[in-house]
Scaffold this active site. Structure first.
Site, PDB file in Angstrom:
ATOM      1  N   GLY A 224      -0.084   1.677  -3.778  1.00  0.00           N
ATOM      2  CA  GLY A 224       1.276   1.625  -3.085  1.00  0.00           C
ATOM      3  C   GLY A 224       2.105   0.348  -2.652  1.00  0.00           C
ATOM      4  O   GLY A 224       3.297   0.563  -2.737  1.00  0.00           O
TER       5      GLY A 224
ATOM      6  N   THR B 205      -1.095   3.566  -0.017  1.00  0.00           N
ATOM      7  CA  THR B 205      -0.256   2.676   0.432  1.00  0.00           C
ATOM      8  C   THR B 205      -0.917   1.673   1.707  1.00  0.00           C
ATOM      9  O   THR B 205      -0.673   2.125   2.643  1.00  0.00           O
ATOM     10  CB  THR B 205       1.237   2.946   0.877  1.00  0.00           C
ATOM     11  OG1 THR B 205       1.867   3.819  -0.227  1.00  0.00           O
ATOM     12  CG2 THR B 205       2.270   1.751   1.156  1.00  0.00           C
TER      13      THR B 205
ATOM     14  N   SER C  75       9.703   7.286   0.715  1.00  0.00           N
ATOM     15  CA  SER C  75      10.189   6.386   1.724  1.00  0.00           C
ATOM     16  C   SER C  75      11.536   5.484   1.005  1.00  0.00           C
ATOM     17  O   SER C  75      12.207   5.237   1.933  1.00  0.00           O
ATOM     18  CB  SER C  75       8.894   5.322   2.235  1.00  0.00           C
ATOM     19  OG  SER C  75       8.145   6.171   2.709  1.00  0.00           O
ATOM     20  N   THR C  76      11.181   4.983   0.067  1.00  0.00           N
ATOM     21  CA  THR C  76      11.942   4.075  -0.601  1.00  0.00           C
ATOM     22  C   THR C  76      13.478   4.867  -0.975  1.00  0.00           C
ATOM     23  O   THR C  76      14.568   4.362  -0.793  1.00  0.00           O
ATOM     24  CB  THR C  76      11.607   3.276  -2.157  1.00  0.00           C
ATOM     25  OG1 THR C  76      10.629   2.897  -1.760  1.00  0.00           O
ATOM     26  CG2 THR C  76      12.631   2.787  -2.902  1.00  0.00           C
TER      27      THR C  76
ATOM     28  N   SER D 284       8.765   0.204  -4.789  1.00  0.00           N
ATOM     29  CA  SER D 284      10.136   0.218  -4.783  1.00  0.00           C
ATOM     30  C   SER D 284      10.574  -0.932  -5.705  1.00  0.00           C
ATOM     31  O   SER D 284      11.767  -0.716  -6.359  1.00  0.00           O
ATOM     32  CB  SER D 284      10.523   0.098  -3.312  1.00  0.00           C
ATOM     33  OG  SER D 284       9.853  -1.201  -2.948  1.00  0.00           O
TER      34      SER D 284
ATOM     35  N   ASP E 275       3.582  -3.189  -3.422  1.00  0.00           N
ATOM     36  CA  ASP E 275       3.677  -3.754  -4.961  1.00  0.00           C
ATOM     37  C   ASP E 275       3.145  -5.145  -4.847  1.00  0.00           C
ATOM     38  O   ASP E 275       2.739  -5.761  -5.814  1.00  0.00           O
ATOM     39  CB  ASP E 275       5.292  -3.914  -4.886  1.00  0.00           C
ATOM     40  CG  ASP E 275       5.942  -2.735  -4.785  1.00  0.00           C
ATOM     41  OD1 ASP E 275       5.357  -1.597  -4.824  1.00  0.00           O
ATOM     42  OD2 ASP E 275       7.219  -2.740  -5.258  1.00  0.00           O
ATOM     43  N   GLU E 276       3.125  -5.885  -3.669  1.00  0.00           N
ATOM     44  CA  GLU E 276       2.603  -7.238  -3.424  1.00  0.00           C
ATOM     45  C   GLU E 276       1.084  -7.184  -4.013  1.00  0.00           C
ATOM     46  O   GLU E 276       0.464  -8.500  -4.214  1.00  0.00           O
ATOM     47  CB  GLU E 276       2.794  -7.788  -2.339  1.00  0.00           C
ATOM     48  CG  GLU E 276       2.462  -7.034  -0.967  1.00  0.00           C
ATOM     49  CD  GLU E 276       3.134  -6.096  -0.306  1.00  0.00           C
ATOM     50  OE1 GLU E 276       2.831  -5.723   0.933  1.00  0.00           O
ATOM     51  OE2 GLU E 276       3.948  -5.275  -1.248  1.00  0.00           O
TER      52      GLU E 276
ATOM     53  N   TYR F  81       0.144  11.304  -0.147  1.00  0.00           N
ATOM     54  CA  TYR F  81       0.658  10.155   0.206  1.00  0.00           C
ATOM     55  C   TYR F  81      -0.238   9.476   1.601  1.00  0.00           C
ATOM     56  O   TYR F  81       0.289   9.953   2.669  1.00  0.00           O
ATOM     57  CB  TYR F  81       2.318  10.445   0.256  1.00  0.00           C
ATOM     58  CG  TYR F  81       3.150   9.235   0.377  1.00  0.00           C
ATOM     59  CD1 TYR F  81       2.383   7.895   0.376  1.00  0.00           C
ATOM     60  CD2 TYR F  81       4.342   9.278   0.752  1.00  0.00           C
ATOM     61  CE1 TYR F  81       3.338   6.764   0.523  1.00  0.00           C
ATOM     62  CE2 TYR F  81       5.258   8.162   0.948  1.00  0.00           C
ATOM     63  CZ  TYR F  81       4.642   6.788   0.819  1.00  0.00           C
ATOM     64  OH  TYR F  81       5.380   5.739   0.848  1.00  0.00           O
TER      65      TYR F  81
ATOM     66  N   LYS G 236      -1.573   8.441  -3.208  1.00  0.00           N
ATOM     67  CA  LYS G 236      -0.911   7.346  -3.424  1.00  0.00           C
ATOM     68  C   LYS G 236      -1.525   6.734  -2.294  1.00  0.00           C
ATOM     69  O   LYS G 236      -1.249   7.084  -1.030  1.00  0.00           O
ATOM     70  CB  LYS G 236       0.482   7.664  -3.328  1.00  0.00           C
ATOM     71  CG  LYS G 236       1.548   6.503  -3.358  1.00  0.00           C
ATOM     72  CD  LYS G 236       2.800   6.563  -2.770  1.00  0.00           C
ATOM     73  CE  LYS G 236       3.833   5.506  -2.921  1.00  0.00           C
ATOM     74  NZ  LYS G 236       4.935   5.403  -2.276  1.00  0.00           N
TER      75      LYS G 236
END
Length: 297
Positions: free
Chosen positions: A189, A167, A47-48, A208, A191-192, A137, A165
């Site tokens: 997946g 997310t 995606s990134t 990302s 980051d936060e 994913y 993965k």
């Protein structure tokens, strides 16, 4: 089979030039930048990486260039997912040929495929990957495919699947997956919630924002291994301040702009229909780039 894939993997951006063509020189610099900042591996063409606004040929070119720059230095995962099974298979075969360590594929989207059709899609890609482990994913917010826990359990036990993965913000489900599959390589997946994902059972992450501050995420891993929750939380908070800004600017274009100010990416543009960063955010992004460069040393 996939235990060596654990770690902090940057979801690689794909640089473009002013004419919207692949910027191969910037791509090579970005790969080297990630290697230099101590990342464990790269997740390429996801995606990134704006995979779904690229042609199949362009996606293959990206895989080839990344392999030339990084094969044997860090772990390489090729995201080969397409809506078309045949195109996914073609990319999987290319990943094998270029020397990637694993392939990955998002659940096929847009059309309302049955779950058995999803399984058949993965089986076909795994066959074309010729022995490379598959990283399933799961990203329901973008794919629109909402897998149940039972369906996830089925996918990750298909022959040839070595990792997931995940997310999703559902940390309860993350823990359930880890409990059910203690040997599965499991990536956080989002980051936060990286630190929280690790505590819920993830082995590492694919993200990302690792492209610009991968050392912070490595610091979180180190702190948690040492039982230092306070340091891990402090680092996560610093990462999330950056993420707050990137959400305002648009994550991918914001990241590219920061990397432009770091002299890594020549042109900070995403491929259309993505637009450029609003000029009002440029001073903040430039200040962020300077802060991160100083922090990295």
């Amino acid at each position: 089979m996939a235990t060596n894939l654990r770690g902090v993997m940057a979801a690689l951006l794909t640089p473009f030039d002013q004419q919207q063509a692949l910027d191969k020189a910037s791509l090579r610099r970005l790969v080297q930048f990630n290697i230099q900042q101590g990342i464990d591996g790269l997740y390429v063409g996801g995606s990134t990486g704006e995979a779904f606004v690229q042609s199949l040929s362009e996606r293959e070119q990206v895989l080839e260039i990344v392999a030339e720059e990084a094969k044997g230095k860090i772990k390489l995962i090729a995201h080969v997912g397409c809506v078309s099974t045949a195109e996914s298979q073609q990319l999987a075969a290319s990943a094998k040929r270029y020397g990637f360590d694993a392939v990955s594929a998002v659940t096929p989207f847009y059309y309302p495929f049955s779950f058995e059709e999803h399984c058949d899609h993965y089986r076909a890609i795994i066959d074309s990957a010729d022995g490379l482990p598959m990283v399933v994913y799961n990203i329901p917010a973008l794919s629109g495919v909402k897998l149940s826990l039972d369906q996830i359990n089925t996918l990750v036990t298909l022959p040839g699947v070595g990792a997931l993965k995940q997310t999703s913000g559902d940390l309860y489900q993350m823990e359930q997956i880890r409990r059910e599959h203690p040997d599965l390589v499991l990536y956080n997946g989002y980051d936060e919630i990286f630190a929280s994902g690790l505590l819920a059972g993830a082995d590492g992450g694919i993200g990302s924002t690792y492209n610009i501050m991968g050392w912070r995420y490595q610091g979180i891993v180190k702190a948690l291994k040492e039982g230092d929750i306070q340091t891990a939380q402090k680092l996560q908070t610093e990462c999330n301040k950056v993420i707050d800004l990137l959400i305002k600017t648009g994550v991918f274009r914001g990241l590219k702009t920061v990397l432009h100010y770091m002299d890594v990416v020549s042109v900070p543009l995403c491929r259309k229909p993505f637009g450029p960063v609003d000029e009002k955010y440029l001073p903040e992004l430039k200040a962020l780039a300077q802060q991160l460069m100083q922090e990295r040393g």
